[in-house]
Structure formats: structure tokens, C-alpha cells
Design a protein around this motif. Sequence first.
Motif, PDB file in Angstrom:
ATOM      1  N   ASN A  38       0.792  -1.240   0.000  1.00  0.00           N
ATOM      2  CA  ASN A  38       0.000   0.000   0.000  1.00  0.00           C
ATOM      3  C   ASN A  38       0.822   1.287   0.000  1.00  0.00           C
ATOM      4  O   ASN A  38       0.279   2.358   0.216  1.00  0.00           O
ATOM      5  N   ARG A  39       2.154   1.191  -0.219  1.00  0.00           N
ATOM      6  CA  ARG A  39       2.950   2.408  -0.334  1.00  0.00           C
ATOM      7  C   ARG A  39       4.211   2.129  -1.144  1.00  0.00           C
ATOM      8  O   ARG A  39       4.693   1.004  -1.187  1.00  0.00           O
ATOM      9  N   GLN A  40       4.713   3.167  -1.786  1.00  0.00           N
ATOM     10  CA  GLN A  40       5.923   3.012  -2.593  1.00  0.00           C
ATOM     11  C   GLN A  40       7.149   3.209  -1.711  1.00  0.00           C
ATOM     12  O   GLN A  40       7.317   4.248  -1.084  1.00  0.00           O
ATOM     13  N   GLU A  41       7.997   2.201  -1.674  1.00  0.00           N
ATOM     14  CA  GLU A  41       9.197   2.252  -0.845  1.00  0.00           C
ATOM     15  C   GLU A  41      10.469   1.964  -1.629  1.00  0.00           C
ATOM     16  O   GLU A  41      11.572   2.083  -1.082  1.00  0.00           O
ATOM     17  N   ASP A  42      10.329   1.611  -2.896  1.00  0.00           N
ATOM     18  CA  ASP A  42      11.487   1.268  -3.718  1.00  0.00           C
ATOM     19  C   ASP A  42      11.429   2.022  -5.038  1.00  0.00           C
ATOM     20  O   ASP A  42      10.382   2.115  -5.677  1.00  0.00           O
ATOM     21  N   PHE A  43      12.597   2.532  -5.443  1.00  0.00           N
ATOM     22  CA  PHE A  43      12.680   3.389  -6.620  1.00  0.00           C
ATOM     23  C   PHE A  43      13.790   2.874  -7.535  1.00  0.00           C
ATOM     24  O   PHE A  43      14.928   2.676  -7.102  1.00  0.00           O
ATOM     25  N   PHE A  44      13.446   2.646  -8.810  1.00  0.00           N
ATOM     26  CA  PHE A  44      14.349   2.023  -9.763  1.00  0.00           C
ATOM     27  C   PHE A  44      14.610   2.944 -10.947  1.00  0.00           C
ATOM     28  O   PHE A  44      13.738   3.719 -11.348  1.00  0.00           O
ATOM     29  N   LEU A  45      15.806   2.807 -11.536  1.00  0.00           N
ATOM     30  CA  LEU A  45      16.093   3.491 -12.789  1.00  0.00           C
ATOM     31  C   LEU A  45      16.829   2.508 -13.697  1.00  0.00           C
ATOM     32  O   LEU A  45      17.844   1.928 -13.307  1.00  0.00           O
ATOM     33  N   TYR A  46      16.273   2.332 -14.898  1.00  0.00           N
ATOM     34  CA  TYR A  46      16.829   1.389 -15.871  1.00  0.00           C
ATOM     35  C   TYR A  46      17.407   2.135 -17.075  1.00  0.00           C
ATOM     36  O   TYR A  46      16.893   3.180 -17.470  1.00  0.00           O
ATOM     37  N   GLU A  47      18.445   1.596 -17.649  1.00  0.00           N
ATOM     38  CA  GLU A  47      19.018   2.078 -18.898  1.00  0.00           C
ATOM     39  C   GLU A  47      19.210   0.868 -19.805  1.00  0.00           C
ATOM     40  O   GLU A  47      19.896  -0.088 -19.434  1.00  0.00           O
ATOM     41  N   GLY A  48      18.583   0.901 -20.987  1.00  0.00           N
ATOM     42  CA  GLY A  48      18.709  -0.224 -21.908  1.00  0.00           C
ATOM     43  C   GLY A  48      18.253  -1.540 -21.308  1.00  0.00           C
ATOM     44  O   GLY A  48      18.821  -2.605 -21.600  1.00  0.00           O
ATOM     45  N   GLY A  49      17.217  -1.495 -20.448  1.00  0.00           N
ATOM     46  CA  GLY A  49      16.696  -2.695 -19.832  1.00  0.00           C
ATOM     47  C   GLY A  49      17.506  -3.206 -18.656  1.00  0.00           C
ATOM     48  O   GLY A  49      17.166  -4.242 -18.078  1.00  0.00           O
TER      49      GLY A  49
END
Length: 275
Positions: A38-49
Motif C-alpha cells: 500500500n505504499r511506494q518504498e522502492d525506486f528504480f532506474l533502468y538504462e537499456g533494460g
Amino acid sequence: MLKQEQLKEIKALQEICEKEGGFHLKLNDDMLENRSANRQEDFFLYEGGKLVAFLGSYGFGNKVELCGMVHPDYRRKGIFSELLEMGLIEAKKHGASTILLNAPTESQSAKDFLKNIPCTFAVAEYQMKWEVTELSDDPSVTVRPSFSKEDWEAEIQLEISCFGFSEKEAREFQQTISENSSDQRLIVEADGKTAGKMRVSDSNGEAWIYGFAVFPELQGKGIGRRALSRVVKMEHQKGLPIFLEVEAKNAHALGLYESCGFRSYHSQDYYLYQN
């Protein structure tokens, strides 16, 4: 809840960053594996998959800790600043009154980054590993699973008296742990009466001890040492290496852990974000 593929990507990126930097990142595997939906706790950033940056947010009552990493080839591009901003916005949205930025003590890149962030050094924390040591056994102190309403209330009161939680925060934290964590919740008894509590996480071939507390009026009587000895012996019989964490300024706890055979092997620095 994070997917298994995401957990694998985080672990792979962590290994790359730790090998390059010669430090240990505190990404709280047990919490990553038991995220709330019920809440966002993880943050991702992808480059080229490919995952190139990650930030995790870890809530403890009114306090939130943020820790993350960027692949060595993608640093100095503003990527981590972007993730940190998202993490800060989410933490504030959920009413965090204390936000701590976590960085390995040995990480120069983290120190350089934090120079440009409005924060001040707050505390250092030692990560400790148990070295095989002869431990005493005292039948007057026992450790058992938490199962009753009375146990639940005792755990809440220990969070309040030992960790500075408000009652509301302690109840919310207890509920979150109960619903989203696979940790064993244990009650410490001395002479048949509730004296303290701790949690044990068996994950990824390791045992971690968390939230260890004894009621203030019962401290200094050897209860903590005897309870810890029991749990260490229990986990050692499973063949697991055993770990815990302690703030460097907590000399009493540090001395207790060292007397039971724990030795420091890494340290983490925490910086208070000036909101």
C-alpha cells in the motif's frame, strides 16, 4: 511486494557497487523481501533494460532511512539525485518526522554526494558478526515465540520505552511487522515474567537479530546477555552465520554484544536530512 526478478536485479547491482567501492551497503534484505503493497518504498532506474540505480526507503515508526546505489558507469549524471528526491517526497507524504540518509562509512563517493545535500552527521552504526564463543546457559531466562495479546502489548511498550516510539507509531510499526515480515517475533522471560523481546530473520543463509530490548527497570541484571546467548546458540545450531547492528554511541549494548562474541566488521554512517 517486490518481484523475485527485481530482488535479483538489486542484489546483482549491489555486488557490482560493493566490489568497486570496497564497502558494504545496508539494503535490509529482510525488509525488501516483505514489502507492503500500500505504499511506494522502492525506486528504480533502468538504462537499456538494465537496472543502473536503486533507492530503498525503510520505515521505523516516525523515522525513515534511505539507502541506495548507482552503477559505477552511470554516476555523476544526476541519477541518484532524481531517485533521492522521489524518496524524500514519499517519506514526507507519509508524515516522517525524521529522515536519515544512510551511507557506508568507507564510501567516498557517498560522502562527496552528501556534501551537496542539506544534512548533518547523526550517528554511526556497527554491523557485527558472531564469532564462535563459549556461551553460558541460565534456565532462569528463556526465549519463546510471541503469540498472545499480552505479548503483543509488551512488544509495543518495549518499542516505546527503549526506542523512543510514540504509542501510535509503535502500534503501527507492530502491525506492519506482523503483516509484512517473516521475522520470528520472540519474547524474553526472566523468572517466568516478560522482560524483553527481539526479532530474528533467517534469510539468504544468514540470521539477523533486530529490535532487541529489555525493559529499562530490568536492564543491568544480565537478562539481555543470557537471552542473546540462547538465541545465538539456537541460530548457530542451524548452521547460520549470525549478525546484528548497534549504534556506536550505545556503549552498553556494544559491550553486551562483544561479551557474547560479536565483532564489528562494517560500519554505516547516518546523516539527518534537514527537511
